[in-house]
Design an enzyme around this catalytic site. Sequence first.
Site, mmCIF file in Angstrom:
data_model
loop_
_atom_site.group_PDB
_atom_site.id
_atom_site.type_symbol
_atom_site.label_atom_id
_atom_site.label_comp_id
_atom_site.label_asym_id
_atom_site.label_seq_id
_atom_site.Cartn_x
_atom_site.Cartn_y
_atom_site.Cartn_z
ATOM 1 N N GLU A 110 25.746 26.314 29.675
ATOM 2 C CA GLU A 110 26.678 26.712 28.611
ATOM 3 C C GLU A 110 28.069 26.896 29.193
ATOM 4 O OE1 GLU A 110 24.264 30.305 28.642
ATOM 5 O OE2 GLU A 110 26.091 31.457 28.226
ATOM 6 N N LYS A 112 31.483 28.431 30.532
ATOM 7 C CA LYS A 112 31.888 29.722 31.091
ATOM 8 C C LYS A 112 33.230 30.066 30.464
ATOM 9 C CE LYS A 112 32.489 32.213 35.424
ATOM 10 N NZ LYS A 112 33.738 32.881 35.113
ATOM 11 N N ASP A 114 36.658 31.835 29.652
ATOM 12 C CA ASP A 114 37.647 32.513 30.484
ATOM 13 C C ASP A 114 38.274 33.663 29.702
ATOM 14 O OD1 ASP A 114 39.162 33.053 32.647
ATOM 15 O OD2 ASP A 114 40.465 31.292 32.491
ATOM 16 N N TYR A 220 26.336 36.212 25.198
ATOM 17 C CA TYR A 220 25.568 35.342 26.090
ATOM 18 C C TYR A 220 24.600 36.090 26.997
ATOM 19 C CZ TYR A 220 29.487 36.620 29.142
ATOM 20 O OH TYR A 220 30.437 37.310 29.831
ATOM 21 N N LYS A 308 32.053 25.688 38.644
ATOM 22 C CA LYS A 308 33.465 25.737 38.275
ATOM 23 C C LYS A 308 34.049 24.335 38.110
ATOM 24 C CE LYS A 308 34.625 30.092 38.332
ATOM 25 N NZ LYS A 308 35.620 30.487 39.219
ATOM 26 N N CYS A 413 54.477 39.912 66.223
ATOM 27 C CA CYS A 413 54.340 40.357 64.837
ATOM 28 C C CYS A 413 55.720 40.488 64.213
ATOM 29 C CB CYS A 413 53.611 41.699 64.811
ATOM 30 S SG CYS A 413 53.626 42.462 63.189
ATOM 31 N N CYS A 416 56.396 44.469 63.442
ATOM 32 C CA CYS A 416 56.560 45.539 64.431
ATOM 33 C C CYS A 416 56.912 45.027 65.820
ATOM 34 C CB CYS A 416 55.307 46.414 64.486
ATOM 35 S SG CYS A 416 53.909 45.627 65.295
ATOM 36 N N CYS A 431 48.283 40.808 65.023
ATOM 37 C CA CYS A 431 49.241 41.742 65.598
ATOM 38 C C CYS A 431 48.454 42.754 66.420
ATOM 39 C CB CYS A 431 49.997 42.437 64.466
ATOM 40 S SG CYS A 431 50.770 43.975 64.954
ATOM 41 N N CYS A 437 51.799 49.492 63.631
ATOM 42 C CA CYS A 437 52.407 48.429 62.830
ATOM 43 C C CYS A 437 52.451 48.868 61.369
ATOM 44 C CB CYS A 437 51.607 47.138 62.966
ATOM 45 S SG CYS A 437 52.234 45.831 61.900
HETATM 46 S S1 IVH Z 1 26.332 35.361 32.267
HETATM 47 C C1 IVH Z 1 24.420 38.605 35.208
HETATM 48 N N1 IVH Z 1 27.501 33.576 30.801
HETATM 49 O O1 IVH Z 1 31.796 35.181 34.023
HETATM 50 C C2 IVH Z 1 25.604 37.779 34.843
HETATM 51 N N2 IVH Z 1 28.881 35.011 32.103
HETATM 52 O O2 IVH Z 1 32.012 35.168 36.911
HETATM 53 C C3 IVH Z 1 25.744 37.615 33.388
HETATM 54 N N3 IVH Z 1 31.276 34.650 31.790
HETATM 55 O O3 IVH Z 1 31.384 38.620 34.471
HETATM 56 C C4 IVH Z 1 26.898 36.782 33.053
HETATM 57 N N4 IVH Z 1 31.096 33.021 30.322
HETATM 58 O O4 IVH Z 1 32.469 37.803 32.293
HETATM 59 C C5 IVH Z 1 27.683 34.577 31.683
HETATM 60 N N5 IVH Z 1 28.423 31.983 29.417
HETATM 61 C C6 IVH Z 1 28.573 32.967 30.273
HETATM 62 C C7 IVH Z 1 29.846 33.401 30.667
HETATM 63 C C8 IVH Z 1 29.962 34.428 31.597
HETATM 64 C C9 IVH Z 1 31.929 33.789 30.997
HETATM 65 C C10 IVH Z 1 31.915 35.606 32.692
HETATM 66 C C11 IVH Z 1 31.391 37.005 32.668
HETATM 67 C C12 IVH Z 1 31.022 37.326 34.099
HETATM 68 C C13 IVH Z 1 31.829 36.318 34.832
HETATM 69 C C14 IVH Z 1 31.220 36.011 36.181
#
Ligand code: IVH
Length: 691
Positions: A110, A112, A114, A220, A308, A413, A416, A431, A437
Amino acid sequence: MELERLARVLGQANEDYHASDAPTISDAEYDRLKQRNAEIEAAFPALKRPDSPSHQIGAPVSEKFAKVKHRVRMLSLGNAFSDEDVLDFDKGVRRYLGLSDTDVLQFTAEPKIDGLSLSLRYEAGALVSATTRGDGETGENVTQNARMIADIPKSLNGASEVLEVRGEVYMSHADFADLNTRQEKRDEKPFANPRNAAAGSLRQLDARITKSRPLHFFAYAWGEMSEPLGKTQTAAIVRLNNLGFSTNDLTKTCRTPAEMLQHYQSIEEQRATLGYDIDGVVYKVDDLALQARLGFRSTTPRWAIAHKFPAEIAHTTLEAIEIQVGRTGALSPVARLKPVTVGGVVVSNATLHNEDYIAGRDSKGAAIREGRDIRVGDWVEVYRAGDVIPKVRDVDLSKRKAEAQPYVFPTVCPECGSPAIREEGDSVARCSGGLICPAQAVEKLKHFVSRAAFDIEGLGAKQVEFFYGDTDLAIREPADIFTLARRDETNLGKLKNRDGWGETSASNLFAAIEEKREIPLNRLIFALGIRHVGESTGSLLANHYGSWTKFGLAMDAAQAHEGVEWDELLSIDGVGSVMATALVDSFHTPDNRAAIDRLTAELDVQDVEVADTSGSPVAGKTVVFTGTLEQMTRAEAKARAEAMGAKVSGSVSKKTDYVVAGPGAGSKAKKAAELGVSILSEEEWLAMIAQ
Ligand code: IVH
């Protein structure tokens, strides 16, 4: 006069709104009055009242969000950056579970999102609280604001008694553009990206502001539940959708890694037209029983990973190379760039890693970028992946000016003047000034107050710099933070009279510091800023030693890098000799040790709360697994033993209580026999922990 009237009316409206949940004027009227107030103040600044409503945008400090401890921790995700990483993830999960390559193992895939994560708690179907992720253990109560989000149901039909639903709050591209236009019209600073805008909008002390900024929510995941949502991730998401939550349509159940990668590609192709920001794809093991078996590492689940999207790149000129000195003395070259937009964010600084990187070689001397070095004045390629600091990746030699000179890395450095020394095997020069420092001292302090360490409200990087340079109220080492209020009392130049400070901000700071005198052991260990000792090592050490006294005594006793305590330190899974050396030596360095003692004299260090393993037959016992285990993998055996309060060690000693020996056990079983340690078969061990 009008300003007085506005202050009174708006003040009353605020009180009605917050205290009694019964607004007396409409939101539009409230905004209009506030606007009017701002206009008059702008025209006649001298008339601005001390109780002006414009001061109350951030609302009084006492109204800051309450802290809430999550009943089930909110974790982050491990990252995969390539197809290969995803295949490794699949393999790792199989290995842990003892599945073969041909066994069926389904995953969901699914987007991710942002945004920022939020945990919603429902009791008897009613939304009772909404908490931000915070540090994963403790978040902020933003319930009033979450109620303003249309996607978040205020009540659920047919939900279990307790249900915590987790997901992401985000802002769409269209709403983000609208909001920034409005910000600019009001002469307010535009937000850098939709995520910042969403975070800023959710963390508004005035819920009316949240209301005026459209936010969305995708569910989610979940936290505490009195009944499971289903047997699989897929079924649980369908159930959440049926309960009234928005779930992401692009969630797909995949039967093979090839299908996962295919879905990743398909999501990436749709990325630009989704209308909201995503930064990758999350894969989760579909079977919830398997998820439970896989469990968690210190901060990430074993059953999920974030794949990612590739970094965004841009080209610009390298205007200068500056050297920053970090808390461990590392000299880090920073590129000052002609500002350029990379993936929607203006970038003017980027990391250049170290001396070798600039010269076009890796730490072993092999060529990188086919040996191309980077020079001031060069045309460079910059990239940025998600939250990561931008990096300079490559250089275009065809645009290099004839007069460009190779960069000469400093040998002293810049802060310092102490010699900068690069030890064998270290990729950076450091350093040698230690605590003399100023740059190292300031960076150590910044680390000390950072979020995963002491996290002192109102004492961030900027304030650390302010106090470091102060004479009467100087903070030069961590202990000074905790003597600040005492020194302020006897001091003529009181903090409240300093520029930028007042009665309230000073007393708030003292209160925030006071609150952190009591500190969990793992945070203290991490906060000390010892090289190689990160957040998860801090927890490992804290869990192992349990109290500051025991930890300190063990570090003292291990000073010679040999003997029982040294061996014990090395026996902790996750502690290697480099880390152990750094740890023990930092306690052994006299100045450093004195500073640590001054600090702990000011603190009340909390012992580790031992998980309730009373009744567990193996709580507190030290176990060594050796040979082949047949019912579960070594990793799972270890995780289960630890969950029941046992310590798992890699080597057998007099302190070992049990050695669990499978077929093929060799020297460890032999040593156990010599030392008279009990040796159990896997079956015997399983029978014992099943009691
Ligand atoms: S599952 C146990 N599903 O990504 C972990 N996270 O980098 C449960 N996030 O803190 C997270 N989309 O804020 C999950 N489809 C998705 C997500 C998601 C965004 C975020 C979430 C998490 C962060 C981790």
